[in-house]
Design an enzyme around this catalytic site. Structure first.
Site, short mmCIF file in Angstrom:
data_model
loop_
_atom_site.label_atom_id
_atom_site.label_comp_id
_atom_site.label_asym_id
_atom_site.label_seq_id
_atom_site.Cartn_x
_atom_site.Cartn_y
_atom_site.Cartn_z
N CYS A 155 4.69 -0.25 -4.00
CA CYS A 155 4.93 -0.92 -2.78
C CYS A 155 4.08 -0.81 -1.43
O CYS A 155 3.67 -1.82 -0.96
CB CYS A 155 6.46 -0.39 -2.23
N HIS A 156 3.50 0.35 -1.59
CA HIS A 156 2.53 0.81 -0.50
C HIS A 156 1.25 1.45 -0.82
O HIS A 156 0.54 1.97 0.17
CB HIS A 156 3.45 1.21 0.73
N GLY A 157 1.20 1.91 -1.94
CA GLY A 157 0.04 2.52 -2.72
C GLY A 157 0.05 3.98 -2.56
O GLY A 157 -0.86 4.63 -3.07
N PRO A 171 0.26 6.73 2.53
CA PRO A 171 1.35 6.36 3.24
C PRO A 171 2.65 7.34 3.38
O PRO A 171 3.30 7.66 4.42
CB PRO A 171 1.66 4.80 2.98
#
Length: 196
Positions: A155-157, A171
């Site tokens: 999703c955000h790495g 994140p």
């Protein structure tokens, strides 16, 4: 006199039959009552401890179970997987799991009671996505040649190592959560109760 003997045998037969039918009826009524007092599958998922058979996990494999409605991962690390953790201390944000809300027994390099087994709640600490296990090293995955194995949140790495420690500048603000667990034997684990 003979009639009394016949009456006594009939009486014994009727009493035995009545007792048998009464016993069966009592069992028929008691069984649903007793079953209703046992925790339902929903109640178990809501918080009851979950017992896991570790005998079915081969070295290098991950087993998924559910506890409190959340995915729990049990990874049986190989010796090579565990040894690779020591060299990552300078790359992860909380190498010794000193952030709050982590069990004392996970404040070590492997974040585990036994080095061989890693137990994590499989939910990213950033926004609650489910990371993907990328247990193999470098060239065997799409994570690059320096990858030592771990987890990647698509999703955000966010990236986590094979101890669930988050890499710096990700994140996700903290390591993957280690749930309370304990070993019942060498091949049985209980998720949901802390090791004494």
């Amino acid at each position: 006199m003979a009639n009394q003997e016949i009456d006594r045998s009939k009486r014994r037969f009727l009493v035995a039959t009545t007792m048998t039918i009464g016993g069966v009826a009592t069992a028929g009524v008691a069984t649903p009552l007793v079953m209703s007092m046992m925790p339902s599958e929903a109640a178990k998922a809501a918080g009851a401890p979950v017992e896991v058979d570790l005998g079915r996990i081969e070295p290098g494999m991950k087993l998924d179970v559910e506890w409190r409605g959340r995915p729990v991962w049990i990874i049986r690390r190989t010796e090579e997987m565990y040894k690779g953790l020591a060299g990552l201390a300078d790359q992860v944000a909380d190498p010794n799991s000193e952030m709050p809300l982590q069990p004392k027994y996970c404040q070590n390099v492997g974040r585990s009671i036994k080095p061989e087994y890693l137990v994590l709640i499989g939910i990213c600490t950033h926004l609650g996505c489910v990371p993907v296990a990328k247990l193999a090293e470098g060239g065997e995955t799409d994570m690059g040649d320096t990858w030592k194995g771990g987890f990647h949140c698509p999703c955000h790495g966010s990236k986590f190592d094979l101890a669930g420690r988050v890499f710096k500048s990700q994140p996700a603000p903290k390591n993957l959560i280690v749930p309370p667990y304990k070993f019942l034997s060498d091949t049985r684990m209980l998720i949901g109760e802390d090791q004494a």
